[in-house]
Structures are given as C-alpha cells and as structure tokens.
Design a protein around this motif. Structure first.
Motif, PDB file in Angstrom:
ATOM      1  N   THR A 128      47.945  38.694  38.532  1.00 57.63           N
ATOM      2  CA  THR A 128      48.445  40.013  37.977  1.00 57.63           C
ATOM      3  C   THR A 128      46.416  41.196  37.007  1.00 57.63           C
ATOM      4  OG1 THR A 128      49.746  39.633  36.541  1.00 57.63           O
ATOM      5  CG2 THR A 128      50.845  39.997  38.362  1.00 57.63           C
ATOM      6  N   LYS A 129      47.141  42.208  36.707  1.00 56.17           N
ATOM      7  CA  LYS A 129      46.259  42.510  35.642  1.00 56.17           C
ATOM      8  C   LYS A 129      46.276  42.337  34.738  1.00 56.17           C
ATOM      9  CE  LYS A 129      46.429  46.957  38.331  1.00 56.17           C
ATOM     10  NZ  LYS A 129      46.249  48.788  38.138  1.00 56.17           N
ATOM     11  N   THR A 188      42.776  43.135  43.684  1.00 53.04           N
ATOM     12  CA  THR A 188      43.116  42.894  42.351  1.00 53.04           C
ATOM     13  C   THR A 188      42.235  41.433  42.373  1.00 53.04           C
ATOM     14  OG1 THR A 188      44.666  42.938  41.635  1.00 53.04           O
ATOM     15  CG2 THR A 188      43.550  41.848  40.261  1.00 53.04           C
ATOM     16  N   CYS A 242      40.467  38.462  41.475  1.00 50.59           N
ATOM     17  CA  CYS A 242      41.561  36.879  41.245  1.00 50.59           C
ATOM     18  C   CYS A 242      40.721  35.112  41.001  1.00 50.59           C
ATOM     19  CB  CYS A 242      43.259  36.518  41.521  1.00 50.59           C
ATOM     20  SG  CYS A 242      43.729  37.818  41.306  1.00 50.59           S
ATOM     21  N   ARG A 254      39.707  38.054  46.093  1.00 49.70           N
ATOM     22  CA  ARG A 254      40.678  39.528  46.217  1.00 49.70           C
ATOM     23  C   ARG A 254      41.582  39.080  46.607  1.00 49.70           C
ATOM     24  NH1 ARG A 254      38.507  44.023  44.664  1.00 49.70           N
ATOM     25  NH2 ARG A 254      36.441  43.699  44.460  1.00 49.70           N
TER      26      ARG A 254
END
Length: 400
Positions: free
Chosen positions: A72-73, A56, A58, A51
């Motif tokens: 990123t998202k 997020t 990852c 995280r």
C-alpha cells in the motif's frame, strides 16, 4: 492630448495589476497534479518492482518467498517463505504460490536437494543419457553401443547419447549397418565412398604376411622330398616282387590246408569250433554312437522371459509401455491390478504387465518365451514407430 494619453496609461497599468492579483488568488488545488518523477515510473519497469491492481508500484518478493499481501502507500509488500524441501521459487516474484519440488525419476540420481530458492537437480545414472520430451518432461534412456564397422566419436554423457560413425572405407546402409565400400552398388553409397584413395581396405601387415613366402617354400620342399621317398620305395617294391612269389604260393597252399582242417574239426565237434571261431559281439560302439544320433542338427537359442522383459523396459520409453501392453492383448483389468499392487514402483508394475502377456504362452517350464511371441512383439513395436527398439531386440534375440 497629452493629458488624455497620461490617463490612458494609468488605466492600463491598473487593469494589468488587477489581473495579476486575480490570478494569484485562484485556489492552487484546481491546478493539475505534478507529473510523476521519471525515476519512480522506471522502477516498476525493472525486475525488482511491479504495479498492483491499484496502480501502486510495489517491490517484488525475493527468491524463496511468495507474495502474501500487496503493498500500500503506507507499507511494503508482505512475503512469506516457501516450505523447505517441498516448494521453491528461483526468482524475485509476486506469485501467490510456490512451485512443487521435482522428484528424480527412474535411472536418475539426485545431485543437489531441493531448497526454497532452488529446485532439485537430477542427472541420469552412468550408462544412461537424458532425452527431453518437451520443456518440462524428460526421461533417461540407455546409451547406444556402436555396432560392427562403427567407431565412437563422442562418448555417452548424462546429457547426450553416444555418437557413432562408420569406419574408413565403409558406408551406412538404410541408417543401420556400416558395410564395406567394395560391396557398394547404389549411387548413394558410391558418393559416400568416393575418395582419392582406393576404397578397398588393404589388409594389415601381420606376421603371416611376412612369413608366408618362407612357409610356402618350406612346404613345397617337404612335398618334393616325400614324392622322392615314395618313388624310391615303389622302385624297391617292384624289384623285390619276383623273389616273393613263392611266399604267395605257400600262403595259398597253407590257406587251402587250413580250410580242410577246419572242415574236419567242424564235423568232429561243431559246437566247440563255433564257440572258438565266432568272436563275441559287444554293443559298446553302437551305444556310444547312439547319443550322437539323437542330437539335433541345430539347437535354437532359448529366450528367457525375465531377460527379455527388462530389455524391453530399457528400450521402450516409460510413457509408452502401457500402450505396448494393450496392443499385445493385456486387458485393462490386469493393467490396473498391476498398478495398484506396485504404486511406488512403476517399473515393477510394467514388468508384471509384460510378464502376464509372456507367461500366457510360455514354454520350456514356464521361463522360456515362445519364439512366435517374440515376432509378434517386434511387429507391435514397429507399428508404434519404435523400429530402432525392434531392430535391437531382433539382433539380440533373433535366430542365431
């Protein structure tokens, strides 16, 4: 009454319907967000995801790659490979930098080279074993050799030193030498030597043990025969002695006559008689014995400087050599000069440091170490808690 009841029921039904319409018309955006899927939450707890600072989840970079940019998202994490042969990362990670490859030290050989996903693999050369100083540092030391009265239970390997133990009917004194149990006097060694069998080692059955009775009997027979022969010869000599008395008298008369004739010759020609009668003297025997008189009773063993220095470097840990050199009186200027002259060869630099110390008081043409310097070196090693090294050097180079 029935009419009033009917109207009340109708009003209740209308109120309930109105409330339901109001609840339906409320904006759905005001409702709390749905909880995260349990599977998505567990992905960051596994070894393949992490995280980032924004929360997020990852995916980690594979082994041999380092993290260049967090995910990123909209996209995945960006990774780039480590430099082949120079840096590496062995596990999936999100590290910003790769690790530097290990270089094999002295007395080590390379088993496999460094790759992006694996560090260099080194091992000690034959005759040396690896000793770990801490979790990162290690060094290769020379394998131990079992001493007198010891036997090897485990041979030396690149990962482990030789393991020795005392032979049967022997005990170890002060962690040094294995002594026979019949010389045991203390309580500790008596406990070690205690067993159901006789602690005194029995002599091996050799050829001498088998033939010794016969040889002793033969020697006794020879002595008896010699005594008998000598007795018989003595009896014969005693019996023949009266018959030979005239010969002794004649010999005495002859000697008296020769003495008179000698005096007469000396009076007539003294020089010729002296030249014939006095034997010539030859100093050969004395000259042959003269070298033997000059030999000393004991010739001490010479200590070669180069051989001693290499023995010290093999026994003393690599990172403590400089400490030993300073304790022996070598200045920091000499130490720094040796390191600068041999930047790529640490062992040669340390050799030159010890050589400066040894050459300062050398004897025998400059290649032989003075024996007081050896004892000074042994004292410094013991002060550094390197008593084992001092004992080995004293055994090898001490008084013979």
């Amino acid at each position: 009454m029935d009419v009033l009841r009917g109207k009340w029921k109708e009003k209740c039904i209308l109120n309930v319907c109105t409330l339901l319409l109001l609840c339906w018309s409320v904006d759905l955006s005001l409702s709390p967000p749905p909880p995260l899927d349990r599977t998505q939450e567990l992905q960051c707890l596994e070894g393949s995801h992490y995280r980032n600072a924004n929360g997020t989840c990852c995916r980690k970079c594979h082994e041999g790659f380092k993290l260049k940019k967090d995910c990123t998202k909209e996209g995945e994490s960006q990774c780039e490979p480590c430099k082949e042969g120079k840096t590496y990362l062995e596990r999936s990670n999100y590290a910003k930098n790769c690790l530097r490859c290990t270089r094999c030290d002295d007395n080590e050989e390379e088993v496999s080279p460094c790759k992006k996903s694996r560090n260099t693999v080194c091992r000690c050369i034959e005759g040396f074993y690896k000793k770990r100083i801490d979790s990162v540092t290690r060094e290769c030391l020379r394998c131990k050799t079992c001493g007198p009265g010891e036997r090897e239970t485990q041979p030396c390997t690149p990962e482990r030193d030789t393991v020795c133990e005392c032979m049967d009917f022997r005990n170890q004194k002060n962690n040094r030498n294995c002594l026979p149990c019949q010389n045991c006097r203390s309580a500790d060694c008596q406990q070690e030597c205690a067993s159901g069998t006789d602690p005194t080692p029995k002599p091996e059955d050799t050829g001498w043990g088998v033939w010794s009775p016969y040889l002793l009997a033969a020697f006794g027979c020879v002595c008896v025969v010699l005594l008998v022969v000598m007795g018989i010869m003595g009896v014969l000599v005693v019996r023949r002695k009266p018959k030979g008395s005239n010969s002794f008298l004649s010999a005495e008369i002859t000697s008296q006559g020769s003495e008179k004739s000698t005096r007469r010759l000396i009076q007539e020609d003294p020089e010729n008689v002296l030249n014939q009668s006095i034997p010539s003297y030859s100093p050969v025997c004395e000259s042959e014995q003269e070298p033997l008189r000059k030999l000393p009773a004991c010739v001490p063993k010479e200590i070669k400087i180069s051989e001693l220095i290499y023995s010290v470097l093999d026994q003393v840990p690599l990172r403590r050599v400089k400490e030993l050199v300073r304790s022996l009186g070598v200045s920091d200027i000499v130490i720094e000069r040796a390191e600068n002259d041999h930047l790529r060869d640490t062992k040669e630099a340390q050799y030159q440091m010890l050589r400066v110390w040894a050459k300062g008081n050398a004897q025998g043409g400059g290649g032989v170490l003075a024996r007081p310097l050896l004892y000074h070196l042994l004292d410094k090693l013991r002060d550094m808690d390197l008593g084992g090294t001092a004992e080995e050097l004293e055994t090898k180079y001490g008084d013979q």
